[in-house]
Design an enzyme around this catalytic site. Structure first.
Site, PDB file in Angstrom:
ATOM      1  N   SER A 150       0.803  -1.219   0.000  1.00 37.30           N
ATOM      2  CA  SER A 150       0.000   0.000   0.000  1.00 37.30           C
ATOM      3  C   SER A 150       0.836   1.270   0.000  1.00 37.30           C
ATOM      4  O   SER A 150       0.389   2.298  -0.516  1.00 37.30           O
ATOM      5  CB  SER A 150      -0.982   0.001   1.176  1.00 37.30           C
ATOM      6  OG  SER A 150      -0.332  -0.300   2.377  1.00 37.30           O
ATOM      7  N   HIS A 201       1.807   4.569   4.980  1.00 41.85           N
ATOM      8  CA  HIS A 201       1.050   5.283   3.951  1.00 41.85           C
ATOM      9  C   HIS A 201       1.589   6.697   3.740  1.00 41.85           C
ATOM     10  O   HIS A 201       1.701   7.163   2.607  1.00 41.85           O
ATOM     11  CB  HIS A 201      -0.427   5.342   4.343  1.00 41.85           C
ATOM     12  CG  HIS A 201      -1.081   3.991   4.372  1.00 41.85           C
ATOM     13  ND1 HIS A 201      -2.321   3.770   4.927  1.00 41.85           N
ATOM     14  CD2 HIS A 201      -0.657   2.790   3.908  1.00 41.85           C
ATOM     15  CE1 HIS A 201      -2.644   2.494   4.796  1.00 41.85           C
ATOM     16  NE2 HIS A 201      -1.641   1.880   4.190  1.00 41.85           N
TER      17      HIS A 201
END
Length: 245
Positions: A150, A201
């Site tokens: 991610s 992230h």
């Protein structure tokens, strides 16, 4: 990226959903490097690809990299996943972003770009973890271990936004300018999925910004062109991409 909690599994519900989504999208419409990445990470998660490590052995943390120099974790943590649904959401996102960017840049350039982003995202994760430990005094940032693709996907999202004209995007029901959408999504995911790695992230977003909006990106473009023989962007796009505001 998220904390690792599993051993290798076989065929699970999330993998069935991923296959259905890929078929609905059109296998023939997925560019080769993107398709190979999706298949490879899926088979790795299922245990079909036999490797001499478990996911928890290659999760990335500051202490692993800075103290123990575990460079295997530095690279491989990006390609392991903590659950079938973690894999599902990441690979569906990769299909969408990869199909856009690989078709635009070319397969060779896209593979080189993914290589750079993998290293950049891991570097950002370690750097952010170290800095947050120093600033907050919370040793958890130093030892927190995460895996997943991610962070690279957040970097790709920044690049996709960088390539398009300014427009409004829907994030959780709110309409925000596209260049701020990735930041809004970062906050939304942190609120809705508290066990997701906020630092991972954020590191992905910063890696994408580093590539799109600084001279580092220009250097990477020239290096990729030198290796593949094809420019990753045309000259007129170069200056537009390097301006954030």
């Amino acid at each position: 990226m998220r904390p690792v909690q599993r051993q290798r599994q076989g065929l699970q519900y999330g993998i069935v959903l991923l296959c259905m989504q890929a078929i609905n999208f059109g296998i023939d419409k997925i560019p080769p490097a993107t398709l190979a990445g999706v298949i490879g990470q899926t088979l790795l998660y299922m245990g079909v690809i036999k490797v001499p490590w478990n996911a928890d052995q290659v999760c990335i943390s500051c202490v692993k990299i800075l103290k123990y120099r575990n460079w295997r974790a530095f690279i491989l943590s990006n390609f392991e996943h903590g659950s079938d649904m973690h894999l599902y959401y990441n690979m569906v996102s990769f299909i969408l972003k990869g199909s856009t960017l690989e078709n635009k840049y070319g397969t060779g350039n896209f593979v080189m770009l993914l290589s750079f982003l993998s290293v950049a995202c891991s570097s950002m994760y370690v750097a952010l973890g170290y800095c947050l430990t120093q600033v907050t005094g919370d040793y958890g940032y130093y030892t927190s271990c995460a895996i997943g693709f991610s962070a690279v996907l957040f970097a790709l999202k920044v690049i996709c936004i960088c390539e398009e004209q300014d427009r409004l995007r829907d994030v959780g029901g709110f309409r925000v300018p596209s260049k701020f959408a990735v930041w809004a999504e970062l906050i939304l995911i942190h609120l809705l999925v508290p066990n997701a790695s906020f630092v991972g992230h954020l590191g992905g977003i910063l890696a994408g910004c580093l590539y799109c909006y600084t001279s580092v990106g220009a250097l990477v473009d020239r290096m990729i062109c030198g290796i593949t023989g094809h420019p990753i962007v045309h000259e007129e796009e170069f200056y537009r991409r390097r301006s954030y505001f």
